[in-house]
Design an enzyme around this catalytic site. Structure first.
Site, mmCIF file in Angstrom:
data_model
loop_
_atom_site.group_PDB
_atom_site.id
_atom_site.type_symbol
_atom_site.label_atom_id
_atom_site.label_comp_id
_atom_site.label_asym_id
_atom_site.label_seq_id
_atom_site.Cartn_x
_atom_site.Cartn_y
_atom_site.Cartn_z
ATOM 1 N N GLU B 50 0.822 -1.218 0.000
ATOM 2 C CA GLU B 50 0.000 0.000 0.000
ATOM 3 C C GLU B 50 0.851 1.261 0.000
ATOM 4 O O GLU B 50 0.457 2.287 -0.550
ATOM 5 C CB GLU B 50 -0.955 0.030 1.200
ATOM 6 C CG GLU B 50 -2.117 -0.960 1.104
ATOM 7 C CD GLU B 50 -1.793 -2.322 1.681
ATOM 8 O OE1 GLU B 50 -0.600 -2.589 1.978
ATOM 9 O OE2 GLU B 50 -2.727 -3.135 1.845
ATOM 10 N N PHE B 112 -11.120 -7.982 13.628
ATOM 11 C CA PHE B 112 -10.050 -8.385 12.716
ATOM 12 C C PHE B 112 -9.770 -7.254 11.725
ATOM 13 O O PHE B 112 -10.692 -6.708 11.118
ATOM 14 C CB PHE B 112 -10.448 -9.657 11.966
ATOM 15 C CG PHE B 112 -9.417 -10.074 10.943
ATOM 16 C CD1 PHE B 112 -8.137 -10.466 11.339
ATOM 17 C CD2 PHE B 112 -9.711 -10.037 9.588
ATOM 18 C CE1 PHE B 112 -7.181 -10.821 10.401
ATOM 19 C CE2 PHE B 112 -8.756 -10.403 8.645
ATOM 20 C CZ PHE B 112 -7.490 -10.796 9.048
ATOM 21 N N GLN B 113 -8.525 -6.913 11.566
ATOM 22 C CA GLN B 113 -8.061 -5.835 10.682
ATOM 23 C C GLN B 113 -8.742 -4.507 10.981
ATOM 24 O O GLN B 113 -9.088 -3.743 10.086
ATOM 25 C CB GLN B 113 -8.230 -6.212 9.204
ATOM 26 C CG GLN B 113 -7.279 -7.342 8.805
ATOM 27 C CD GLN B 113 -7.143 -7.520 7.300
ATOM 28 O OE1 GLN B 113 -8.079 -7.275 6.547
ATOM 29 N NE2 GLN B 113 -5.968 -7.959 6.851
ATOM 30 N N LYS B 162 -17.392 -1.356 6.002
ATOM 31 C CA LYS B 162 -17.812 -2.293 4.958
ATOM 32 C C LYS B 162 -19.329 -2.317 4.783
ATOM 33 O O LYS B 162 -19.836 -2.377 3.660
ATOM 34 C CB LYS B 162 -17.310 -3.702 5.313
ATOM 35 C CG LYS B 162 -17.495 -4.711 4.194
ATOM 36 C CD LYS B 162 -16.820 -6.034 4.538
ATOM 37 C CE LYS B 162 -16.962 -7.017 3.380
ATOM 38 N NZ LYS B 162 -16.302 -8.299 3.680
ATOM 39 N N MET B 469 24.352 9.263 2.690
ATOM 40 C CA MET B 469 24.217 10.540 3.386
ATOM 41 C C MET B 469 24.510 10.384 4.878
ATOM 42 O O MET B 469 25.153 11.232 5.491
ATOM 43 C CB MET B 469 22.817 11.132 3.163
ATOM 44 C CG MET B 469 22.656 12.536 3.693
ATOM 45 S SD MET B 469 23.802 13.717 2.936
ATOM 46 C CE MET B 469 22.766 14.431 1.663
#
Lengths: 159, 577
Positions: B50, B112-113, B162, B469
């Site tokens: 993502e 969940f999630q 959802k 760097m």
């Protein structure tokens, strides 16, 4: 310096968290806070008292203004305002001290809202200073419990 | 239109917003969206993480000026967007990010999630929404696109449970917006604009310090007009590169920590600083008290919170840069400033220090070749670190929206996925993803996205075996104690060895093989004479190409203003006391 900031916001969930997070990011401790509906159901007013440097507060006000949920901000610190807070104070009271406590409450135009065999509950409204003063006077009797609301404020006159 | 489900409303709303491309990764909570997307007419690019998706949306937005759109599922899908949102927020990039959420009845139950993504992203988005009623969805999407793309742009996140996606309601896309708490100020105050013109006309040694805001507002032409009219030299910030054609005599290049000598000395000696769409970042100003200490300061910016944030401003003008310059330019007198330009030309010469010939490839040679071969017409993305600064210094930028880099947040892992979005949004352009060997590995999984979509990106790796760097800072400020910067270090390395080199037996990874694993053609280049031909091969190829350039291990970025130092105290090369 202590500042009183009045913020008109959308009356929806999550607004307080957005505002509080801007203060916490700068390490500002919010001294008092009160939230309530206004004459318009869709708008709430948040009154915030914070201690902080003028420049930092100016920056914070600009950041608050950037929040989509914030409609208007006024810094009431140097304005002519009426400000009030409310406190409930439960004081230890015996037969010997009860009348003296009631006299003090009377002088401050407070109210006695509950009495038991060993305590009195006092309701007091007024400016921060007034509430502080009665708290100091009642302290020697023994304060069992104290709860104070945040300050609310409104500019005087036609503003 | 009849009753639609939340997922269908989502699709219809995106049509209304004229969205063409979506960068999205499916998952449980966004299944209803993906079910409708199956038949929808969007170009849908699936990243392989993502974070890659949102950086791609960011690259798409920066290079095209349109709003970038991405989708992620609930929980980890959303939290993987966090770095991308913060990156876009810092650099004012318009993105609308959609996340799925657990059904409303399960909110706050550690389902969940489940993650409180609006809570998590509040400080790193311009605004965010948790949709609680399907009836609000169309309005919220309309507001989100408006908020993301107007005023000072920024990312907006919409979290949709959802069950809201499955619920039905009548759909009518709102025509009007009702946002009483949001009204950006576009028109600068006319008295202030007159004041600014007066200050410009009176100044002997003015400098324009131009930032990303000039590009966002589409004001490059007006910037050039202002500079030309008043013979005012222009320096740009990192995100402002491209706003002013660097081939112009008035161009000073970039200023700040790794800015040019002429830019930093001009700002230090100026009597008037005209800051346009820039925000006095600490990497630009160095020691604040010494920054443009002699100068009166004009600051033009759309965000009132930026004006006076770090520096006291003499003439603040809040509004859209383009509109303000449109009004300001006619008030500025035509004049030449010969003494000032002579002085600046003398400072320019300080940069032309001799180049020490080294055995291995120099980043300068590689980037100058890219610049030369593409004539400033390529679209460049970078990661963060030494190669980012070299890319800023050695490529000659000629037009806005040609340089995509994470300036404010400094996100390693930004540039390669961003290049995907840039290429998707600019199909006929030459896109270069310039990366260090460290940064590239932060999102190298996106090689799969490049391969599957046959995106002809030129991936250029500056391979020095170090996190360069950090190593440079350890060399300069930590007595060369190279701690955790060698990318080849292993358990069985000889004690005391802290430098990768030809004696190291293996490459971790072998980038040519890595590309090969994805079916992407690649070449390792270590000889100077092969640099140009390799680049030509990549540019002319219709496929993605990865070039692994083995550069000098301990090359440093100069000039450098040590952190907290003042801009006129630059280190041109070599040691710092």
């Amino acid at each position: 310096m202590k500042h009183t900031v009045s913020v008109l916001v959308a009356n929806e969930s999550g607004v307080l968290a957005r505002i509080a997070s801007l203060f916490s990011r700068r390490g500002f401790n919010i001294e008092s806070l009160s939230v309530g509906k206004t004459q318009d159901d869709h708008i709430s007013r948040i009154t915030i008292v914070v201690e902080g440097d003028n420049k930092v507060l100016e920056q914070l006000t600009k950041q608050l203004n950037k929040l989509i949920v914030v409609h208007k901000i006024s810094d009431l610190t140097n304005e002519e305002v009426v400000s009030r807070g409310l406190a409930l104070i439960k004081v230890t009271a015996t037969a010997a001290t009860r009348s003296e406590i009631m006299q003090i409450v009377d002088i401050f135009r407070g109210k006695i809202v509950d009495v038991s065999s060993n305590s009195i509950m006092v309701e007091i409204t007024g400016t921060e200073e007034k509430v502080n003063a009665i708290e100091d006077l009642l302290r020697p009797f023994g304060i069992k419990e104290l709860v104070r609301t945040g300050k609310i404020a409104m500019a005087r006159g036609r503003k | 239109m009849g009753k639609l489900t939340g997922a269908e409303i989502f699709i219809e709303s995106l049509y209304h917003e004229k969205v063409e491309t979506i960068f999205g990764y499916p998952g449980g909570a966004v299944l209803p969206i993906y079910n409708v997307l199956y038949d929808a007419k969007f170009e849908h690019i699936m990243p392989h993480h993502e974070q890659g998706g949102i950086h791609a949306a960011d690259g798409y937005a920066r290079s095209t000026g349109k709003v970038g759109v991405c989708i992620a599922t609930s929980g980890p899908g959303g939290t993987n967007l966090v770095t991308g949102l913060a990156t876009a927020y810092m650099d004012s990039v318009p993105i609308v990010a959609f996340t799925g959420q657990v059904p409303r009845s399960m909110l706050g139950t550690d389902a969940f999630q489940e993650a409180d993504i609006t809570g998590i992203t509040t400080p790193i988005t311009k605004h965010n929404y948790l949709v609680q009623d399907v009836k609000d969805l169309g309005r919220i999407i309309k507001e989100a696109f408006h908020i993301a793309s107007t005023g000072r742009p920024g990312p907006v996140l919409i979290d949709i449970p959802k069950d809201v996606l499955l619920e039905k309601c009548e759909f009518l896309y709102p025509k009007e917006l009702n946002l009483p708490g949001y009204s950006p100020n576009y028109n600068g105050h006319s008295m202030q604009i007159k004041e600014a013109a007066k200050a410009i006309n009176e100044a002997q040694k003015p400098v324009i310090y131009s930032g990303g805001g000039v590009i966002i507002s589409g004001a490059s032409d007006y910037l050039r007009q202002l500079a030309k009219k008043g013979s005012i030299p222009v320096t740009t910030t990192l995100t402002g590169l491209g706003a002013f054609d660097e081939r112009d005599d008035l161009s000073l290049g970039m200023l700040g920590m790794h800015g040019t000598t002429e830019a930093n000395l001009a700002v230090s000696n100026a009597d008037l600083l005209i800051a346009i769409g820039s925000r006095f970042d600490d990497r630009v100003t160095g020691k604040l008290e010494k920054f443009a200490a002699e100068a009166k300061v004009i600051h033009i910016d759309i965000d009132p919170a930026e004006v006076g944030k770090r520096v006291e401003i003499d003439i603040p003008i809040v509004g859209d840069v383009r509109r303000i310059l449109e009004k300001l330019n006619p008030l500025v007198e035509d004049r030449s400033r010969e003494d000032w330009s002579k002085q600046i030309d003398n400072w320019r010469k300080l940069d032309d220090t001799e180049v020490i010939e080294k055995k291995k490839l120099s980043p300068k040679q590689i980037i100058e070749n890219i610049s030369d071969l593409t004539q400033g017409d390529a679209l460049i993305t970078t990661e963060v670190g030494q190669h980012q600064m070299w890319s800023a210094q050695f490529y000659q930028y000629t037009k806005p929206r040609s340089f995509m880099t994470s300036g404010g947040l400094g996100t390693m892992g930004y540039g390669f996925p961003a290049a995907i979005g840039v290429q998707v949004g600019n199909k006929d352009k030459n896109v270069f993803a310039l990366a260090g060997d460290g940064s590239f590995q932060m999102n190298s999984q996106e090689l799969a996205t490049v391969a599957k979509n046959k995106l002809p990106i030129n991936i250029i790796i500056f391979n020095n075996g170090y996190l360069g760097m950090v190593r440079q800072w350890q060399e300069m400020f930590y007595e060369r104690r190279y701690s955790s910067v060698c990318l080849k270090k292993q358990d069985d390395c000889p004690p005391g060895c802290s430098s990768p080199g030809d004696h190291c037996p293996i490459m971790i990874p072998d980038f040519v093989k890595l590309a090969g694993a994805y079916g992407i053609k690649a070449k390792r280049v270590s000889k100077k004479e092969d640099v140009r031909s390799a680049l030509e091969w990549a540019i002319n190829s219709p496929e993605p190409i990865l070039l692994d350039f083995i550069i000098e291990e301990e090359e440093n970025v100069f000039p450098m203003v040590p952190p907290g130092g003042s801009l006129d105290k630059m280190v041109l090369k070599g040691d710092v006391e």
